[in-house]
Design a protein around this motif. Structure first.
Motif, mmCIF file in Angstrom:
data_model
loop_
_atom_site.group_PDB
_atom_site.id
_atom_site.type_symbol
_atom_site.label_atom_id
_atom_site.label_comp_id
_atom_site.label_asym_id
_atom_site.label_seq_id
_atom_site.Cartn_x
_atom_site.Cartn_y
_atom_site.Cartn_z
ATOM 1 N N MET A 179 11.503 25.597 -4.509
ATOM 2 C CA MET A 179 11.828 23.766 -5.017
ATOM 3 C C MET A 179 13.032 24.571 -5.236
ATOM 4 O O MET A 179 13.739 25.903 -5.407
ATOM 5 N N TYR A 180 14.585 23.766 -5.744
ATOM 6 C CA TYR A 180 15.593 23.368 -5.713
ATOM 7 C C TYR A 180 16.119 23.976 -6.967
ATOM 8 O O TYR A 180 15.316 22.761 -8.161
ATOM 9 N N GLU A 181 17.243 24.012 -7.899
ATOM 10 C CA GLU A 181 17.468 24.252 -9.493
ATOM 11 C C GLU A 181 18.363 24.410 -9.525
ATOM 12 O O GLU A 181 19.097 25.396 -8.933
ATOM 13 N N PRO A 185 20.926 25.053 9.544
ATOM 14 C CA PRO A 185 20.568 25.388 8.162
ATOM 15 C C PRO A 185 20.425 24.820 7.171
ATOM 16 O O PRO A 185 20.648 23.590 7.387
ATOM 17 N N THR A 186 19.093 24.849 6.599
ATOM 18 C CA THR A 186 18.031 25.188 5.623
ATOM 19 C C THR A 186 18.360 25.453 4.315
ATOM 20 O O THR A 186 17.813 26.370 4.836
ATOM 21 N N ALA A 187 18.388 25.478 3.431
ATOM 22 C CA ALA A 187 18.542 26.562 2.411
ATOM 23 C C ALA A 187 16.256 26.607 1.943
ATOM 24 O O ALA A 187 16.409 28.193 1.316
ATOM 25 N N GLU A 247 24.195 28.252 -6.659
ATOM 26 C CA GLU A 247 23.216 27.751 -5.756
ATOM 27 C C GLU A 247 21.822 28.486 -5.151
ATOM 28 O O GLU A 247 22.034 29.546 -5.507
ATOM 29 N N ILE A 248 20.959 27.446 -6.020
ATOM 30 C CA ILE A 248 19.769 28.387 -6.331
ATOM 31 C C ILE A 248 18.343 28.112 -5.661
ATOM 32 O O ILE A 248 18.079 26.620 -5.690
ATOM 33 N N VAL A 249 17.682 28.249 -5.500
ATOM 34 C CA VAL A 249 16.374 28.641 -4.644
ATOM 35 C C VAL A 249 15.144 28.985 -5.547
ATOM 36 O O VAL A 249 15.760 30.094 -5.103
#
Ligand code: SAM
Length: 232
Positions: free
Chosen positions: A158-160, A113-115, A215-217
């Motif tokens: 991106m991650y934010e 797993p990876t977001a 948690e957000i992508v």
């Protein structure tokens, strides 16, 4: 016996998202290097795995890398995990992996797993060509960050943080225009998993009205798909 470093991805929310090989590795290695021993302890006890946990995080990685590599050269097998997902992806891992490669210590990476990948596929945006950008700079360099993406043809991922997502959506709208498609993928694999899909204008309006939590992508359509859509 030659030593080894194994990078082991762990769940990004749902504790069952871990492979059999990952669990066998975590149970069978000499020790597990982890960001937060309490956090990782919960994952291990959920899967009835017990092993020695050694703290390895952004605040001590420079200090302990050489001695860990030395132990692997002497034959120790370490597994490296982070709090969630793939070590090395916006998480510690790169430094240790480089040091192992330099000393010819065997490195293996287990898939899992990876977001980033989960979000790209779930977003519904084109996923055959994408660029992963990590976290946008928080303050210094943020304007340059958006400017550098102006001509990007591929899907941007991106991650934010939830505190800055509204700001990021507004900056994206200024950079790419309000009609560009995007997606806010939040709480993936968790109870409140949600994909907010729409134009940047729609996503900004939702953020102003209701806000995004957890948690957000953030994913933004590249110029190639945008232009293709507008020609059709
Ligand atoms: N190594 C991780 C990976 O492989 O995805 C990323 C670690 S980074 C420190 C943490 C960030 O990843 C979060 O702030 C969020 O942007 C993203 N993330 C992690 N888990 C997520 C989830 N379940 N849903 C959405 N985003 C997530």
């Amino acid at each position: 016996m030659a030593g080894k470093l194994t990078l082991v991805p762990t769940p990004i929310g749902n504790l069952d998202d871990i492979t059999l090989r990952a669990l066998k590795t975590l149970a069978g290695c000499d020790a597990i290097l982890c960001e937060d021993t309490r956090h990782s302890g919960k994952l291990l006890s959920h899967h009835e795995v017990s092993n020695k946990l050694i703290p390895f995080h952004q605040h001590n990685e420079h200090k302990v890398t050489d001695s860990l590599v030395g132990k692997m050269e002497e034959g120790q097998h370490f597994a490296l995990i982070s709090d969630a997902g793939m070590p090395g992806i916006s998480d510690p891992g790169y430094l240790l992996l480089r040091a192992c490669i330099e000393k010819n210590v065997v490195v293996e990476v287990l898939p899992g797993p990876t977001a980033v990948i989960t979000a790209i596929v779930g977003s519904g945006l084109p996923c055959e060509k994408y660029v992963y950008l990590g976290f946008p700079p928080q303050k210094k360099g943020r304007q340059t960050f958006w400017k550098s993406l102006h001509e990007e043809t591929r899907t941007m991922v991106m991650y934010e943080s939830p505190h800055r997502i509204n700001k990021a959506l507004k900056e994206a709208s200024e950079t790419f225009g309000p009609e560009r498609h995007a997606c806010v993928a939040r709480e993936l694999t968790k109870l409140y998993e949600t994909y907010h899909r729409g134009t940047l204008a729609e996503l900004v309006a939702y953020g102003d009205d209701k806000g995004y939590k957890g948690e957000i992508v953030l994913l933004i359509e590249g110029s190639a798909a945008f232009e293709k859509r507008n020609k059709e």
